[in-house]
Design a protein around this motif. Sequence first.
Motif, PDB file in Angstrom:
ATOM      1  N   LYS A  82       0.819  -1.211   0.000  1.00 34.56           N
ATOM      2  CA  LYS A  82       0.000   0.000   0.000  1.00 34.56           C
ATOM      3  C   LYS A  82       0.855   1.266   0.000  1.00 34.56           C
ATOM      4  O   LYS A  82       0.492   2.263  -0.629  1.00 34.56           O
ATOM      5  CB  LYS A  82      -0.947  -0.012   1.198  1.00 34.56           C
ATOM      6  N   ALA A  83       1.999   1.218   0.668  1.00 32.45           N
ATOM      7  CA  ALA A  83       2.922   2.345   0.597  1.00 32.45           C
ATOM      8  C   ALA A  83       3.406   2.539  -0.838  1.00 32.45           C
ATOM      9  O   ALA A  83       3.485   3.667  -1.348  1.00 32.45           O
ATOM     10  CB  ALA A  83       4.108   2.117   1.538  1.00 32.45           C
ATOM     11  N   GLY A  84       3.705   1.428  -1.500  1.00 26.72           N
ATOM     12  CA  GLY A  84       4.121   1.504  -2.903  1.00 26.72           C
ATOM     13  C   GLY A  84       3.023   2.040  -3.792  1.00 26.72           C
ATOM     14  O   GLY A  84       3.280   2.841  -4.706  1.00 26.72           O
ATOM     15  N   LEU A  85       1.779   1.619  -3.544  1.00 26.30           N
ATOM     16  CA  LEU A  85       0.655   2.098  -4.343  1.00 26.30           C
ATOM     17  C   LEU A  85       0.478   3.601  -4.191  1.00 26.30           C
ATOM     18  O   LEU A  85       0.192   4.303  -5.166  1.00 26.30           O
ATOM     19  CB  LEU A  85      -0.626   1.363  -3.930  1.00 26.30           C
ATOM     20  N   ASN A  86       0.646   4.113  -2.988  1.00 25.83           N
ATOM     21  CA  ASN A  86       0.526   5.553  -2.766  1.00 25.83           C
ATOM     22  C   ASN A  86       1.573   6.321  -3.558  1.00 25.83           C
ATOM     23  O   ASN A  86       1.272   7.334  -4.208  1.00 25.83           O
ATOM     24  CB  ASN A  86       0.677   5.879  -1.282  1.00 25.83           C
ATOM     25  N   HIS A  87       2.810   5.854  -3.506  1.00 24.97           N
ATOM     26  CA  HIS A  87       3.888   6.574  -4.197  1.00 24.97           C
ATOM     27  C   HIS A  87       3.713   6.469  -5.712  1.00 24.97           C
ATOM     28  O   HIS A  87       3.946   7.445  -6.440  1.00 24.97           O
ATOM     29  CB  HIS A  87       5.242   6.030  -3.753  1.00 24.97           C
ATOM     30  N   PHE A  88       3.297   5.310  -6.177  1.00 20.63           N
ATOM     31  CA  PHE A  88       2.989   5.143  -7.597  1.00 20.63           C
ATOM     32  C   PHE A  88       1.904   6.120  -8.022  1.00 20.63           C
ATOM     33  O   PHE A  88       2.003   6.770  -9.081  1.00 20.63           O
ATOM     34  CB  PHE A  88       2.550   3.713  -7.867  1.00 20.63           C
ATOM     35  N   SER A  89       0.877   6.248  -7.210  1.00 23.71           N
ATOM     36  CA  SER A  89      -0.247   7.128  -7.535  1.00 23.71           C
ATOM     37  C   SER A  89       0.202   8.576  -7.673  1.00 23.71           C
ATOM     38  O   SER A  89      -0.210   9.287  -8.607  1.00 23.71           O
ATOM     39  CB  SER A  89      -1.328   7.029  -6.452  1.00 23.71           C
ATOM     40  N   ARG A  90       1.041   9.022  -6.758  1.00 29.05           N
ATOM     41  CA  ARG A  90       1.521  10.401  -6.837  1.00 29.05           C
ATOM     42  C   ARG A  90       2.400  10.611  -8.071  1.00 29.05           C
ATOM     43  O   ARG A  90       2.339  11.656  -8.725  1.00 29.05           O
ATOM     44  CB  ARG A  90       2.276  10.751  -5.553  1.00 29.05           C
ATOM     45  N   GLY A  91       3.203   9.608  -8.380  1.00 24.36           N
ATOM     46  CA  GLY A  91       4.073   9.719  -9.551  1.00 24.36           C
ATOM     47  C   GLY A  91       3.305   9.826 -10.853  1.00 24.36           C
ATOM     48  O   GLY A  91       3.604  10.676 -11.703  1.00 24.36           O
ATOM     49  N   ILE A  92       2.283   8.978 -11.009  1.00 24.01           N
ATOM     50  CA  ILE A  92       1.532   9.040 -12.268  1.00 24.01           C
ATOM     51  C   ILE A  92       0.579  10.231 -12.288  1.00 24.01           C
ATOM     52  O   ILE A  92       0.224  10.727 -13.365  1.00 24.01           O
ATOM     53  CB  ILE A  92       0.773   7.726 -12.561  1.00 24.01           C
ATOM     54  N   ALA A  93       0.182  10.734 -11.113  1.00 23.81           N
ATOM     55  CA  ALA A  93      -0.634  11.950 -11.081  1.00 23.81           C
ATOM     56  C   ALA A  93       0.137  13.106 -11.707  1.00 23.81           C
ATOM     57  O   ALA A  93      -0.416  13.893 -12.497  1.00 23.81           O
ATOM     58  CB  ALA A  93      -1.029  12.294  -9.649  1.00 23.81           C
ATOM     59  N   LEU A  94       1.410  13.195 -11.376  1.00 21.18           N
ATOM     60  CA  LEU A  94       2.244  14.249 -11.953  1.00 21.18           C
ATOM     61  C   LEU A  94       2.461  14.021 -13.439  1.00 21.18           C
ATOM     62  O   LEU A  94       2.361  14.946 -14.255  1.00 21.18           O
ATOM     63  CB  LEU A  94       3.591  14.300 -11.217  1.00 21.18           C
ATOM     64  N   LYS A  95       2.716  12.784 -13.818  1.00 19.46           N
ATOM     65  CA  LYS A  95       2.965  12.456 -15.221  1.00 19.46           C
ATOM     66  C   LYS A  95       1.742  12.721 -16.092  1.00 19.46           C
ATOM     67  O   LYS A  95       1.849  13.255 -17.207  1.00 19.46           O
ATOM     68  CB  LYS A  95       3.384  10.985 -15.332  1.00 19.46           C
ATOM     69  N   LEU A  96       0.565  12.344 -15.616  1.00 21.61           N
ATOM     70  CA  LEU A  96      -0.634  12.406 -16.445  1.00 21.61           C
ATOM     71  C   LEU A  96      -1.360  13.755 -16.380  1.00 21.61           C
ATOM     72  O   LEU A  96      -2.283  13.994 -17.151  1.00 21.61           O
ATOM     73  CB  LEU A  96      -1.601  11.294 -16.050  1.00 21.61           C
ATOM     74  N   ALA A  97      -0.919  14.628 -15.480  1.00 25.26           N
ATOM     75  CA  ALA A  97      -1.582  15.929 -15.358  1.00 25.26           C
ATOM     76  C   ALA A  97      -1.537  16.714 -16.673  1.00 25.26           C
ATOM     77  O   ALA A  97      -2.497  17.417 -17.020  1.00 25.26           O
ATOM     78  CB  ALA A  97      -0.936  16.741 -14.242  1.00 25.26           C
ATOM     79  N   GLU A  98      -0.449  16.569 -17.411  1.00 25.83           N
ATOM     80  CA  GLU A  98      -0.325  17.295 -18.683  1.00 25.83           C
ATOM     81  C   GLU A  98      -1.373  16.859 -19.700  1.00 25.83           C
ATOM     82  O   GLU A  98      -1.663  17.579 -20.655  1.00 25.83           O
ATOM     83  CB  GLU A  98       1.069  17.097 -19.267  1.00 25.83           C
ATOM     84  N   HIS A  99      -1.978  15.688 -19.477  1.00 25.73           N
ATOM     85  CA  HIS A  99      -3.010  15.185 -20.369  1.00 25.73           C
ATOM     86  C   HIS A  99      -4.417  15.402 -19.803  1.00 25.73           C
ATOM     87  O   HIS A  99      -5.399  14.958 -20.407  1.00 25.73           O
ATOM     88  CB  HIS A  99      -2.803  13.688 -20.613  1.00 25.73           C
ATOM     89  N   GLY A 100      -4.495  16.065 -18.653  1.00 23.79           N
ATOM     90  CA  GLY A 100      -5.795  16.305 -18.043  1.00 23.79           C
ATOM     91  C   GLY A 100      -6.374  15.101 -17.323  1.00 23.79           C
ATOM     92  O   GLY A 100      -7.562  15.063 -17.013  1.00 23.79           O
ATOM     93  N   VAL A 101      -5.534  14.098 -17.047  1.00 24.24           N
ATOM     94  CA  VAL A 101      -5.973  12.890 -16.339  1.00 24.24           C
ATOM     95  C   VAL A 101      -5.601  13.012 -14.865  1.00 24.24           C
ATOM     96  O   VAL A 101      -4.437  13.239 -14.528  1.00 24.24           O
ATOM     97  CB  VAL A 101      -5.324  11.621 -16.935  1.00 24.24           C
ATOM     98  N   ARG A 102      -6.587  12.879 -14.004  1.00 26.32           N
ATOM     99  CA  ARG A 102      -6.355  12.993 -12.566  1.00 26.32           C
ATOM    100  C   ARG A 102      -6.166  11.608 -11.921  1.00 26.32           C
ATOM    101  O   ARG A 102      -6.743  10.627 -12.383  1.00 26.32           O
ATOM    102  CB  ARG A 102      -7.534  13.691 -11.878  1.00 26.32           C
ATOM    103  N   VAL A 103      -5.365  11.580 -10.851  1.00 28.85           N
ATOM    104  CA  VAL A 103      -5.132  10.336 -10.110  1.00 28.85           C
ATOM    105  C   VAL A 103      -5.177  10.658  -8.617  1.00 28.85           C
ATOM    106  O   VAL A 103      -4.460  11.548  -8.146  1.00 28.85           O
ATOM    107  CB  VAL A 103      -3.759   9.717 -10.440  1.00 28.85           C
TER     108      VAL A 103
END
Length: 251
Positions: free
Chosen positions: A160-181
């Motif tokens: 679950k700690a890994g899932l949280n960090h993954f989520s924050r990482g892809i939130a930053l990556k996908l923000a440029e495409h208008g995709v929220r995480v």
Amino acid sequence: MSFDNKVVIVTGSSSGIGAAAAITFAKEGAYVVIVGRNEEKMKNVSNKCECFGKKPLVVKADISKDDEVKKIIDETIKRFGKLDILINNAGMFVPNDITSDNFMEGYDRVMNINLRAPVYLTHLAIPYLIKTKGNIVNISSVAATSIFFASSILSYFVSKAGLNHFSRGIALKLAEHGVRVNIVSPGPVRTDILDTTSAFTTWDKLAESTPLKRLSEPQEIADLILFLASEKAKGITGSEFISDNGFVLAK
């Protein structure tokens, strides 16, 4: 919150939080993809969803297997032609002391279900979510940041700690495409996944361990998931929302 004609995948939706979320999305007008392994339970959830006017897609899949994860996306696109929302909810834990001889067997199983599967499913879903400017809600746990039960479910904490960090990482990556995480982290909830806690505690003791002296019901978490997936949360990404009756305050 209207999700009229939105296509929503909910993993682990045969019972508990996932079932509550699937049914609530259907109530709000969504086309729901129910994912799980127990056919009887999935059929029951499907029938409840269909009462609101749209027939859900039911996909039996073991998300620890890559080909079955791919099947979830393939069948969703084949049926609906798009994907708007991904709810990575499926999860499990097993009691496994790191000093035990078979620790790694349980560790690998938990990590495959709780972390690797959501990562792979997200990877496959991204091209479709970019097209719809959709969003992802990952269901984590207060176990991502708090240690309890004397670390006897260590693999679960790590996943679950890994899932949280993954989520924050892809939130930053996908923000440029208008995709929220975003992340939802429940505390103790009356679901099937917590049945194994009987080895270390009881429902009454869990309730007493929270400052509010209560346990959450799956519907409470489903309501939070729907909020984060809705337009009402259009400015929220990379955030973790905790619903735990104050559980972490006492740790």
